[in-house]
Design a protein around this motif. Sequence first.
Motif, mmCIF file in Angstrom:
data_model
loop_
_atom_site.group_PDB
_atom_site.id
_atom_site.type_symbol
_atom_site.label_atom_id
_atom_site.label_comp_id
_atom_site.label_asym_id
_atom_site.label_seq_id
_atom_site.Cartn_x
_atom_site.Cartn_y
_atom_site.Cartn_z
ATOM 1 N N PRO A 200 7.543 -8.635 -0.435
ATOM 2 C CA PRO A 200 8.323 -9.633 -1.176
ATOM 3 C C PRO A 200 7.555 -10.156 -2.394
ATOM 4 N N PHE A 201 8.262 -10.338 -3.482
ATOM 5 C CA PHE A 201 7.682 -10.919 -4.701
ATOM 6 C C PHE A 201 8.285 -12.293 -4.929
ATOM 7 N N VAL B 260 13.316 -2.740 14.577
ATOM 8 C CA VAL B 260 12.292 -3.742 14.857
ATOM 9 C C VAL B 260 11.570 -4.050 13.543
ATOM 10 N N TYR B 261 11.323 -5.339 13.316
ATOM 11 C CA TYR B 261 10.594 -5.791 12.129
ATOM 12 C C TYR B 261 9.307 -6.464 12.588
ATOM 13 N N TYR B 262 8.267 -6.323 11.768
ATOM 14 C CA TYR B 262 7.024 -7.037 12.028
ATOM 15 C C TYR B 262 6.486 -7.574 10.714
ATOM 16 N N SER B 263 6.146 -8.838 10.704
ATOM 17 C CA SER B 263 5.626 -9.519 9.517
ATOM 18 C C SER B 263 4.109 -9.594 9.594
ATOM 19 N N TRP B 264 3.467 -9.083 8.565
ATOM 20 C CA TRP B 264 2.009 -9.062 8.474
ATOM 21 C C TRP B 264 1.563 -10.067 7.407
ATOM 22 N N VAL B 265 0.387 -10.591 7.522
ATOM 23 C CA VAL B 265 -0.263 -11.440 6.508
ATOM 24 C C VAL B 265 0.678 -12.574 6.074
ATOM 25 N N ASP B 266 1.145 -13.359 7.031
ATOM 26 C CA ASP B 266 2.021 -14.506 6.769
ATOM 27 C C ASP B 266 3.256 -14.151 5.937
ATOM 28 N N GLY B 267 3.877 -13.023 6.227
ATOM 29 C CA GLY B 267 5.106 -12.640 5.548
ATOM 30 C C GLY B 267 4.924 -11.958 4.214
ATOM 31 N N LYS B 268 3.697 -11.669 3.821
ATOM 32 C CA LYS B 268 3.457 -11.002 2.529
ATOM 33 C C LYS B 268 3.754 -9.501 2.602
#
Length: 104
Positions: free
Chosen positions: A102-103, A59-67
Amino acid sequence: VGNMGYGGNEVKATGGFANLKIKPWKNAWFNIMAGVDDPEDDNLAIGEIIKNEKGSANVYYSWVDGKVITSLEVGVMNTYYKTAGPEDKRQGIHYQFTVFVPFG
């Protein structure tokens, strides 16, 4: 035709891999995966791998608009070895927690 752990001999095998991704919400998604590698046992010596099976889910969860993205995975791997008697099955279970930043 493969040669992963078969003592240098060419071995014919059947198998496959499948992955299902489900994204029910914008910030969360799930993956379910399964695979098998099943070589022809006739050409294999005692002690060689006669089958691998793998299954996992994450399971993946993206926080702070994908940051920041976090994931949790659970997987099971069964490896079967050829023996003179009944096959020898060994099982490994893994758990993994990952944080992606992600950078770019």
